[in-house]
Design an enzyme around this catalytic site. Structure first.
Site, PDB file in Angstrom:
ATOM      1  N   ASP A 194       8.147  -1.102   3.530  1.00 53.29           N
ATOM      2  CA  ASP A 194       8.198  -2.278   2.672  1.00 53.29           C
ATOM      3  C   ASP A 194       8.527  -3.478   3.543  1.00 53.29           C
ATOM      4  O   ASP A 194       9.282  -3.359   4.517  1.00 53.29           O
ATOM      5  CB  ASP A 194       9.268  -2.122   1.589  1.00 53.29           C
ATOM      6  N   ASP A 228       2.384  -1.853  -3.501  1.00 55.19           N
ATOM      7  CA  ASP A 228       3.157  -2.177  -4.700  1.00 55.19           C
ATOM      8  C   ASP A 228       2.510  -3.338  -5.457  1.00 55.19           C
ATOM      9  O   ASP A 228       2.454  -3.331  -6.696  1.00 55.19           O
ATOM     10  CB  ASP A 228       4.591  -2.559  -4.339  1.00 55.19           C
TER      11      ASP A 228
END
Length: 168
Positions: A128, A144
């Protein structure tokens, strides 16, 4: 006009199965390339402004799911990614054409699911790196974003469905 299964067909733009699969592949490529790039640019925990005051790049390794739920459950989440990807692929394959919003939703969902699934199965965590500066929000990645686009497209599809004639 009605389809063979008796459900009314909505008017409007239709996406071919191949177009939905290409969208999905583009999401996977964008996700994996962006994660590769960020690993070259930053060390874990390191941050740098991207759009000052709005978005910064902050490399983290996430062993959980959205909002860091199920932290440490990577094997289970990896298998869930695989099951969801197979289910969505079957859904896409069953129809040669999909209404615009449903086709976009399926393409984004499949791409996002595969993108994060690759990380989980290959690395044991998800990379991330996108962090919103003005609000307290979990760090996320392009997969995402694709999954959230899918949810938005599913909602738009549900809100714009045309119903068939009502039975009296």
């Amino acid at each position: 006009m009605s389809r063979q299964d008796g459900q009314p067909r909505r008017s409007g733009l239709l996406l071919r199965r191949g177009t939905v699969l290409v969208l999905s592949a583009l999401m996977v490529i964008l996700d994996q390339l962006s994660k590769h790039w960020i690993k070259i640019m930053l060390r874990p925990g390191e941050s740098t402004p991207f759009i000052p005051g709005l978005l910064q790049l902050h490399l983290v390794r996430n062993t959980g799911a959205a909002f860091s739920l199920f932290t440490g459950a990577t094997p289970m989440l990896g298998m869930l990614s695989l099951v969801v990807a197979i289910g969505v692929a079957i859904w896409i394959w069953r129809e040669p054409r999909h209404d615009l919003w449903m086709g976009l939703a399926l393409g984004f969902l499949l791409g996002g699911t595969i993108g994060n699934g690759i990380d989980r199965l290959r690395l044991g965590h998800v990379i991330d790196f996108l962090e919103l500066v003005p609000i307290q929000f979990p760090v996320f990645n392009w997969a995402d974003v694709a999954i959230n686009f899918a949810v938005l497209c599913f909602i738009i599809d549900a809100l714009t469905q045309r119903k068939g004639p009502r039975d009296a």
